[in-house]
Write a protein that holds these residues in place. Structure first.
Motif, PDB file in Angstrom:
ATOM      1  N   GLY A 106       0.808  -1.209   0.000  1.00 58.99           N
ATOM      2  CA  GLY A 106       0.000   0.000   0.000  1.00 58.99           C
ATOM      3  C   GLY A 106       0.842   1.259   0.000  1.00 58.99           C
ATOM      4  N   GLY A 107       0.395   2.254   0.776  1.00 57.64           N
ATOM      5  CA  GLY A 107       1.177   3.465   0.944  1.00 57.64           C
ATOM      6  C   GLY A 107       0.890   4.552  -0.062  1.00 57.64           C
ATOM      7  N   PHE A 108      -0.239   4.465  -0.761  1.00 53.35           N
ATOM      8  CA  PHE A 108      -0.584   5.499  -1.749  1.00 53.35           C
ATOM      9  C   PHE A 108      -2.040   5.883  -1.543  1.00 53.35           C
ATOM     10  CE2 PHE A 108      -2.032   6.909  -5.965  1.00 53.35           C
ATOM     11  CZ  PHE A 108      -1.060   7.842  -6.257  1.00 53.35           C
ATOM     12  N   GLY A 109      -2.314   7.182  -1.451  1.00 50.12           N
ATOM     13  CA  GLY A 109      -3.686   7.624  -1.226  1.00 50.12           C
ATOM     14  C   GLY A 109      -4.213   7.254   0.142  1.00 50.12           C
ATOM     15  N   GLY A 110      -3.312   7.076   1.116  1.00 51.22           N
ATOM     16  CA  GLY A 110      -3.746   6.741   2.473  1.00 51.22           C
ATOM     17  C   GLY A 110      -4.256   5.323   2.622  1.00 51.22           C
ATOM     18  N   VAL A 111      -3.979   4.465   1.644  1.00 45.12           N
ATOM     19  CA  VAL A 111      -4.464   3.092   1.685  1.00 45.12           C
ATOM     20  C   VAL A 111      -3.391   2.191   2.298  1.00 45.12           C
ATOM     21  CG1 VAL A 111      -5.251   1.128   0.309  1.00 45.12           C
ATOM     22  CG2 VAL A 111      -5.914   3.460  -0.329  1.00 45.12           C
ATOM     23  N   PRO A 112      -3.715   1.479   3.387  1.00 43.27           N
ATOM     24  CA  PRO A 112      -2.713   0.593   3.990  1.00 43.27           C
ATOM     25  C   PRO A 112      -2.534  -0.671   3.157  1.00 43.27           C
ATOM     26  CG  PRO A 112      -4.798   0.343   5.133  1.00 43.27           C
ATOM     27  CD  PRO A 112      -4.995   1.454   4.131  1.00 43.27           C
ATOM     28  N   GLY A 113      -1.380  -1.299   3.308  1.00 44.48           N
ATOM     29  CA  GLY A 113      -1.142  -2.556   2.634  1.00 44.48           C
ATOM     30  C   GLY A 113      -1.850  -3.704   3.336  1.00 44.48           C
ATOM     31  N   LYS A 114      -1.881  -4.852   2.654  1.00 45.79           N
ATOM     32  CA  LYS A 114      -2.585  -6.009   3.205  1.00 45.79           C
ATOM     33  C   LYS A 114      -1.728  -6.785   4.212  1.00 45.79           C
ATOM     34  CE  LYS A 114      -6.324  -5.649   0.503  1.00 45.79           C
ATOM     35  NZ  LYS A 114      -5.899  -5.268  -0.805  1.00 45.79           N
ATOM     36  N   VAL A 115      -0.434  -6.514   4.264  1.00 48.20           N
ATOM     37  CA  VAL A 115       0.425  -7.211   5.222  1.00 48.20           C
ATOM     38  C   VAL A 115       0.924  -6.222   6.277  1.00 48.20           C
ATOM     39  CG1 VAL A 115       2.512  -6.904   3.791  1.00 48.20           C
ATOM     40  CG2 VAL A 115       2.433  -8.716   5.507  1.00 48.20           C
ATOM     41  N   MET A 116       0.768  -6.611   7.531  1.00 49.86           N
ATOM     42  CA  MET A 116       1.231  -5.775   8.646  1.00 49.86           C
ATOM     43  C   MET A 116       2.547  -6.348   9.162  1.00 49.86           C
ATOM     44  SD  MET A 116      -0.741  -4.577  12.110  1.00 49.86           S
ATOM     45  CE  MET A 116      -0.981  -6.232  12.735  1.00 49.86           C
ATOM     46  N   ARG A 117       3.580  -5.525   9.158  1.00 56.83           N
ATOM     47  CA  ARG A 117       4.904  -5.950   9.606  1.00 56.83           C
ATOM     48  C   ARG A 117       5.132  -5.475  11.029  1.00 56.83           C
ATOM     49  NH1 ARG A 117       3.373  -3.431   5.061  1.00 56.83           N
ATOM     50  NH2 ARG A 117       5.080  -1.942   5.005  1.00 56.83           N
ATOM     51  N   ARG A 118       5.468  -6.386  11.895  1.00 52.85           N
ATOM     52  CA  ARG A 118       5.683  -6.064  13.303  1.00 52.85           C
ATOM     53  C   ARG A 118       7.173  -5.925  13.601  1.00 52.85           C
ATOM     54  NH1 ARG A 118       1.024  -8.189  16.371  1.00 52.85           N
ATOM     55  NH2 ARG A 118      -0.429  -9.177  14.918  1.00 52.85           N
ATOM     56  N   PRO A 119       7.537  -5.201  14.634  1.00 48.96           N
ATOM     57  CA  PRO A 119       8.947  -5.204  15.070  1.00 48.96           C
ATOM     58  C   PRO A 119       9.293  -6.548  15.697  1.00 48.96           C
ATOM     59  CG  PRO A 119       7.607  -3.958  16.607  1.00 48.96           C
ATOM     60  CD  PRO A 119       6.699  -4.313  15.465  1.00 48.96           C
ATOM     61  N   ILE A 120      10.577  -6.823  15.810  1.00 45.88           N
ATOM     62  CA  ILE A 120      11.047  -8.022  16.500  1.00 45.88           C
ATOM     63  C   ILE A 120      11.569  -7.624  17.868  1.00 45.88           C
ATOM     64  CG2 ILE A 120      12.764  -9.870  16.528  1.00 45.88           C
ATOM     65  CD1 ILE A 120      12.709  -9.914  13.526  1.00 45.88           C
ATOM     66  N   LYS A 121      10.981  -8.193  18.896  1.00 45.99           N
ATOM     67  CA  LYS A 121      11.490  -7.979  20.253  1.00 45.99           C
ATOM     68  C   LYS A 121      12.533  -9.060  20.538  1.00 45.99           C
ATOM     69  CE  LYS A 121      10.068  -7.594  25.102  1.00 45.99           C
ATOM     70  NZ  LYS A 121       8.933  -7.641  26.053  1.00 45.99           N
ATOM     71  N   PHE A 122      13.717  -8.644  21.004  1.00 46.17           N
ATOM     72  CA  PHE A 122      14.762  -9.616  21.296  1.00 46.17           C
ATOM     73  C   PHE A 122      15.147  -9.561  22.769  1.00 46.17           C
ATOM     74  CE2 PHE A 122      17.027  -5.750  20.113  1.00 46.17           C
ATOM     75  CZ  PHE A 122      18.025  -5.659  21.071  1.00 46.17           C
ATOM     76  N   ASN A 123      15.654 -10.683  23.243  1.00 47.15           N
ATOM     77  CA  ASN A 123      16.044 -10.800  24.642  1.00 47.15           C
ATOM     78  C   ASN A 123      17.238 -11.752  24.719  1.00 47.15           C
ATOM     79  OD1 ASN A 123      16.057 -11.657  27.542  1.00 47.15           O
ATOM     80  ND2 ASN A 123      14.157 -10.483  27.610  1.00 47.15           N
ATOM     81  N   PRO A 124      18.264 -11.449  25.522  1.00 50.20           N
ATOM     82  CA  PRO A 124      19.415 -12.345  25.613  1.00 50.20           C
ATOM     83  C   PRO A 124      19.124 -13.631  26.390  1.00 50.20           C
ATOM     84  CG  PRO A 124      19.672 -10.541  27.139  1.00 50.20           C
ATOM     85  CD  PRO A 124      18.453 -10.231  26.327  1.00 50.20           C
ATOM     86  N   VAL A 125      18.021 -13.662  27.133  1.00 46.14           N
ATOM     87  CA  VAL A 125      17.660 -14.835  27.925  1.00 46.14           C
ATOM     88  C   VAL A 125      16.669 -15.672  27.120  1.00 46.14           C
ATOM     89  CG1 VAL A 125      16.710 -15.657  30.110  1.00 46.14           C
ATOM     90  CG2 VAL A 125      17.988 -13.495  30.035  1.00 46.14           C
ATOM     91  N   ARG A 126      17.112 -16.843  26.686  1.00 47.41           N
ATOM     92  CA  ARG A 126      16.303 -17.647  25.768  1.00 47.41           C
ATOM     93  C   ARG A 126      14.942 -18.009  26.362  1.00 47.41           C
ATOM     94  NH1 ARG A 126      19.307 -22.829  24.508  1.00 47.41           N
ATOM     95  NH2 ARG A 126      20.894 -21.263  24.040  1.00 47.41           N
ATOM     96  N   THR A 127      14.901 -18.297  27.657  1.00 45.87           N
ATOM     97  CA  THR A 127      13.636 -18.702  28.274  1.00 45.87           C
ATOM     98  C   THR A 127      12.634 -17.565  28.347  1.00 45.87           C
ATOM     99  OG1 THR A 127      14.605 -18.275  30.464  1.00 45.87           O
ATOM    100  CG2 THR A 127      14.691 -20.541  29.628  1.00 45.87           C
ATOM    101  N   ALA A 128      13.087 -16.320  28.141  1.00 51.87           N
ATOM    102  CA  ALA A 128      12.189 -15.161  28.189  1.00 51.87           C
ATOM    103  C   ALA A 128      11.634 -14.804  26.818  1.00 51.87           C
ATOM    104  CB  ALA A 128      12.926 -13.957  28.773  1.00 51.87           C
ATOM    105  N   VAL A 129      12.015 -15.560  25.778  1.00 50.04           N
ATOM    106  CA  VAL A 129      11.595 -15.256  24.408  1.00 50.04           C
ATOM    107  C   VAL A 129      10.299 -15.999  24.093  1.00 50.04           C
ATOM    108  CG1 VAL A 129      12.221 -15.403  21.974  1.00 50.04           C
ATOM    109  CG2 VAL A 129      13.977 -14.895  23.680  1.00 50.04           C
TER     110      VAL A 129
END
Length: 284
Positions: free
Chosen positions: A116-139
């Motif tokens: 999307g991104g033209f004429g105020g129209v959103p795209g069909k796929v929503m991309r999220r941020p990646i949250k990272f953590n150094p402690v594997r059990t907390a992921v």
């Protein structure tokens, strides 16, 4: 259909130019040291560089299939490098939004439909941020998170004159995440078979071209950063099976192996066929 899918992301080093957001509340009383390995600092990799990386791979796949992709730059922009923009248009792109008459009713090309991104129209796929953590059990992998180790790196430019004894001329600090291993969650506002086909093909393309400068992720690519191993995690997996993918002490189950075969023999070919049909219709 699959509303949420997960992309496996593994990288030895990421340097994100659009900033890494860190959680430093553990560093109480002013004791925080950027490069202290005892700092258990987590954070967020923004979706902006991830989105650009994925889109670049998708554009390459569309062009390989003989289609044309929406240019990410606005068609009415006053480009500083107009000759570069014109070369893009001659190399498999069309002006952003040129594939639609009414962005509120027309799907346009598959790239426009997704981003999307033209004429105020959103795209069909929503991309999220990646949250990272150094402690594997907390992921929490079911929320598109990753294990990763944040550090602030310092680069020095030293004098080449022997009399200066390598005296530093300039230093630069970089936020980096090392040993990243996890997944990136994508959510479809509307699911279409060709979307899954393009996602599969583009991730394969990015994985096989991950040492190409143009298809690496983030910055500092000349220093080994941004080389990403990636693939689509089987969307047929259930939540407990998704978690098992990242459990290093356990392998796949017989049911997971059967789902892998089903995905490879039935679902994926059908989605890729839908992508080919869509591109053929767009270029007809």
């Amino acid at each position: 259909m699959f509303d949420d899918v997960y992309v496996r992301i593994r990288s030895d080093l990421l340097v994100i130019g659009d900033s890494i957001l860190t959680d430093r509340h553990h560093a109480s009383n002013g004791n925080y040291e950027d490069d202290d390995p005892q700092n258990q600092i987590g954070g967020i990799i923004p979706a902006f560089p991830l989105s650009g990386w994925l889109r670049h791979g998708m554009e390459a796949v569309v062009q390989q299939y003989g289609g044309s992709a929406c240019h990410p730059g606005e068609s009415n922009a006053n480009f500083k490098k107009a000759d570069v923009y014109d070369r893009d248009l001659n190399a498999g792109y069309h002006e952003k939004g040129a594939c639609v008459d009414d962005p509120n009713t027309d799907d346009g090309c598959v790239i426009f439909d997704l981003f999307g991104g033209f004429g105020g129209v959103p795209g069909k796929v929503m991309r999220r941020p990646i949250k990272f953590n150094p402690v594997r059990t907390a992921v929490d992998y079911t929320r598109g998170q990753a294990e990763g180790h944040y550090r602030r790196l310092t680069r020095h430019v030293a004098s080449r004159n022997a009399d200066d004894n390598r005296e530093s001329l300039r230093s630069m600090e970089l936020d980096a995440v090392a040993n990243l291993d996890g997944c990136w969650q994508l959510s479809f506002r509307e699911t279409k078979p060709e979307f899954l086909g393009l996602l599969c093909e583009s991730l394969e393309y990015l994985d096989s071209h991950n040492t190409d400068f143009m298809h690496q992720l983030g910055g500092a690519r000349n220093f080994g950063a941004g080389i990403v191993d990636t693939h689509l995690i089987n969307p047929l997996y259930e939540e407990h099976e998704l978690k098992r993918v990242f459990n290093r002490s356990r392998g796949t189950t017989k049911t997971m192996d059967e789902k892998d075969e089903q995905w490879a023999s039935e679902y994926r070919p059908a989605f890729v066929d839908a992508l080919e049909t869509r591109i053929e219709e767009e270029t007809a």
